[in-house]
Design a protein around this motif. Sequence first.
Motif, PDB file in Angstrom:
ATOM      1  N   SER A  79      47.552  44.843  35.126  1.00 24.15           N
ATOM      2  CA  SER A  79      48.660  44.287  34.386  1.00 24.15           C
ATOM      3  C   SER A  79      48.279  44.974  33.070  1.00 24.15           C
ATOM      4  N   ARG A  80      47.015  45.051  32.627  1.00 26.83           N
ATOM      5  CA  ARG A  80      46.823  45.933  31.558  1.00 26.83           C
ATOM      6  C   ARG A  80      45.384  46.695  32.022  1.00 26.83           C
ATOM      7  N   THR A  81      44.974  47.531  30.867  1.00 26.70           N
ATOM      8  CA  THR A  81      43.927  48.399  31.120  1.00 26.70           C
ATOM      9  C   THR A  81      42.776  47.586  31.599  1.00 26.70           C
ATOM     10  N   PRO A  82      42.333  48.275  32.957  1.00 23.92           N
ATOM     11  CA  PRO A  82      41.094  47.365  33.491  1.00 23.92           C
ATOM     12  C   PRO A  82      39.818  47.875  32.769  1.00 23.92           C
ATOM     13  N   SER A  83      38.821  46.755  32.644  1.00 21.01           N
ATOM     14  CA  SER A  83      37.183  46.893  32.342  1.00 21.01           C
ATOM     15  C   SER A  83      36.870  47.626  33.509  1.00 21.01           C
ATOM     16  N   TRP A  84      35.521  48.116  33.189  1.00 20.29           N
ATOM     17  CA  TRP A  84      34.606  48.501  34.351  1.00 20.29           C
ATOM     18  C   TRP A  84      34.456  47.376  35.524  1.00 20.29           C
ATOM     19  N   GLU A  85      34.283  46.212  35.073  1.00 22.40           N
ATOM     20  CA  GLU A  85      34.025  45.128  35.827  1.00 22.40           C
ATOM     21  C   GLU A  85      35.282  44.720  36.841  1.00 22.40           C
ATOM     22  N   GLN A  86      36.299  44.899  36.205  1.00 21.42           N
ATOM     23  CA  GLN A  86      37.768  44.555  36.985  1.00 21.42           C
ATOM     24  C   GLN A  86      38.083  45.783  37.935  1.00 21.42           C
ATOM     25  N   LEU A  87      37.605  47.054  37.571  1.00 19.06           N
ATOM     26  CA  LEU A  87      37.766  48.127  38.576  1.00 19.06           C
ATOM     27  C   LEU A  87      36.936  47.828  39.808  1.00 19.06           C
ATOM     28  N   ALA A  88      35.561  47.467  39.403  1.00 20.14           N
ATOM     29  CA  ALA A  88      34.598  47.444  40.355  1.00 20.14           C
ATOM     30  C   ALA A  88      35.010  46.239  41.483  1.00 20.14           C
ATOM     31  N   ALA A  89      35.251  45.274  40.902  1.00 22.72           N
ATOM     32  CA  ALA A  89      35.832  43.842  41.830  1.00 22.72           C
ATOM     33  C   ALA A  89      36.999  44.392  42.509  1.00 22.72           C
ATOM     34  N   ALA A  90      38.037  45.128  41.934  1.00 19.73           N
ATOM     35  CA  ALA A  90      39.313  45.435  42.733  1.00 19.73           C
ATOM     36  C   ALA A  90      39.049  46.457  43.685  1.00 19.73           C
ATOM     37  N   LEU A  91      38.125  47.362  43.390  1.00 21.91           N
ATOM     38  CA  LEU A  91      37.814  48.600  44.356  1.00 21.91           C
ATOM     39  C   LEU A  91      36.855  47.960  45.688  1.00 21.91           C
ATOM     40  N   SER A  92      36.095  46.962  45.206  1.00 15.39           N
ATOM     41  CA  SER A  92      35.168  46.182  46.129  1.00 15.39           C
ATOM     42  C   SER A  92      36.190  45.355  47.027  1.00 15.39           C
ATOM     43  N   TYR A  93      37.023  44.489  46.462  1.00 13.33           N
ATOM     44  CA  TYR A  93      37.998  43.700  47.395  1.00 13.33           C
ATOM     45  C   TYR A  93      38.788  44.420  48.220  1.00 13.33           C
ATOM     46  N   ALA A  94      39.205  45.776  47.613  1.00 11.85           N
ATOM     47  CA  ALA A  94      39.981  46.421  48.358  1.00 11.85           C
ATOM     48  C   ALA A  94      39.357  47.039  49.769  1.00 11.85           C
ATOM     49  N   GLU A  95      38.071  47.250  49.460  1.00 11.24           N
ATOM     50  CA  GLU A  95      37.359  47.796  50.709  1.00 11.24           C
ATOM     51  C   GLU A  95      37.253  46.669  51.733  1.00 11.24           C
ATOM     52  N   ILE A  96      36.777  45.617  50.986  1.00  9.71           N
ATOM     53  CA  ILE A  96      36.640  44.399  52.100  1.00  9.71           C
ATOM     54  C   ILE A  96      37.966  44.049  52.920  1.00  9.71           C
ATOM     55  N   LEU A  97      39.102  43.812  52.092  1.00  8.11           N
ATOM     56  CA  LEU A  97      40.127  43.531  52.729  1.00  8.11           C
ATOM     57  C   LEU A  97      40.809  44.617  53.688  1.00  8.11           C
ATOM     58  N   GLN A  98      40.392  45.837  53.526  1.00 11.45           N
ATOM     59  CA  GLN A  98      40.847  47.105  54.401  1.00 11.45           C
ATOM     60  C   GLN A  98      39.999  46.809  55.672  1.00 11.45           C
ATOM     61  N   LYS A  99      38.797  46.452  55.594  1.00 12.22           N
ATOM     62  CA  LYS A  99      38.102  46.122  56.642  1.00 12.22           C
ATOM     63  C   LYS A  99      38.673  44.806  57.736  1.00 12.22           C
ATOM     64  N   ILE A 100      39.054  43.821  56.769  1.00 15.32           N
ATOM     65  CA  ILE A 100      39.621  42.637  57.551  1.00 15.32           C
ATOM     66  C   ILE A 100      40.977  43.060  58.235  1.00 15.32           C
ATOM     67  N   ILE A 101      41.966  43.768  57.445  1.00 14.16           N
ATOM     68  CA  ILE A 101      43.132  44.292  58.201  1.00 14.16           C
ATOM     69  C   ILE A 101      42.856  45.113  59.262  1.00 14.16           C
ATOM     70  N   THR A 102      41.923  46.071  59.191  1.00 13.20           N
ATOM     71  CA  THR A 102      41.713  47.150  60.339  1.00 13.20           C
ATOM     72  C   THR A 102      41.199  46.191  61.425  1.00 13.20           C
ATOM     73  N   ASN A 103      40.368  45.337  61.221  1.00 15.12           N
ATOM     74  CA  ASN A 103      39.787  44.428  62.389  1.00 15.12           C
ATOM     75  C   ASN A 103      41.081  43.634  63.079  1.00 15.12           C
ATOM     76  N   TYR A 104      41.947  43.026  62.138  1.00 17.09           N
ATOM     77  CA  TYR A 104      42.923  42.373  62.641  1.00 17.09           C
ATOM     78  C   TYR A 104      43.973  42.923  63.417  1.00 17.09           C
ATOM     79  N   VAL A 105      44.428  43.997  62.908  1.00 17.15           N
ATOM     80  CA  VAL A 105      45.504  44.936  63.583  1.00 17.15           C
ATOM     81  C   VAL A 105      44.839  45.547  64.826  1.00 17.15           C
ATOM     82  N   THR A 106      43.413  45.913  64.874  1.00 19.47           N
ATOM     83  CA  THR A 106      43.043  46.378  66.016  1.00 19.47           C
ATOM     84  C   THR A 106      43.022  45.172  67.104  1.00 19.47           C
ATOM     85  N   THR A 107      42.609  44.339  66.638  1.00 18.32           N
ATOM     86  CA  THR A 107      42.633  43.122  67.621  1.00 18.32           C
ATOM     87  C   THR A 107      43.877  42.734  68.089  1.00 18.32           C
TER      88      THR A 107
END
Length: 135
Positions: free
Chosen positions: A87-115
């Motif tokens: 919604s606004r310019t992210p801090s390093w911490e927000q970027l780190a959290a967002a990219l980390s969550y995106a990676e985890i969510l991608q694994k979850i989605i891949t696992n679910y779609v594969t299953t």
Amino acid sequence: MGKKRLNQLLEVLKDNYQRDLQNSAAIYTVAQVAVNQLNQEVYQSNEPPIAALPFAPNLLDKDQLLQQYGSYNGCRQAAKERGIKFSRTPSWEQLAAALSYAEILQKIITNYVTTYPYPQLQGTKFELVFPVGDE
């Protein structure tokens, strides 16, 4: 109390104790049969199990982000490519959290779609929106 009355009470107590043991054994047996039946049903389920989620995300830090993406703008570009919008310019911490969550969510989605594949959804994109505060 007389000795005879005490002996009678002791016999009653022994009988009660014996019945309690038998009742406990019967209850345990019924419970064990129920647990065994539930376990058997779970293991015979047609649905394959989905991998457990990690307890907490392993968040990247600023140094890792710089090493992986080269710069702040490189991190912003990586986030944009993954569909992450701020919604606004992210801090390093927000970027780190967002990219980390995106990676985890991608694994979850891949696992679910594969299953549970559903070919008609191929090419479909999903946008996840995280609620903020009490919204």
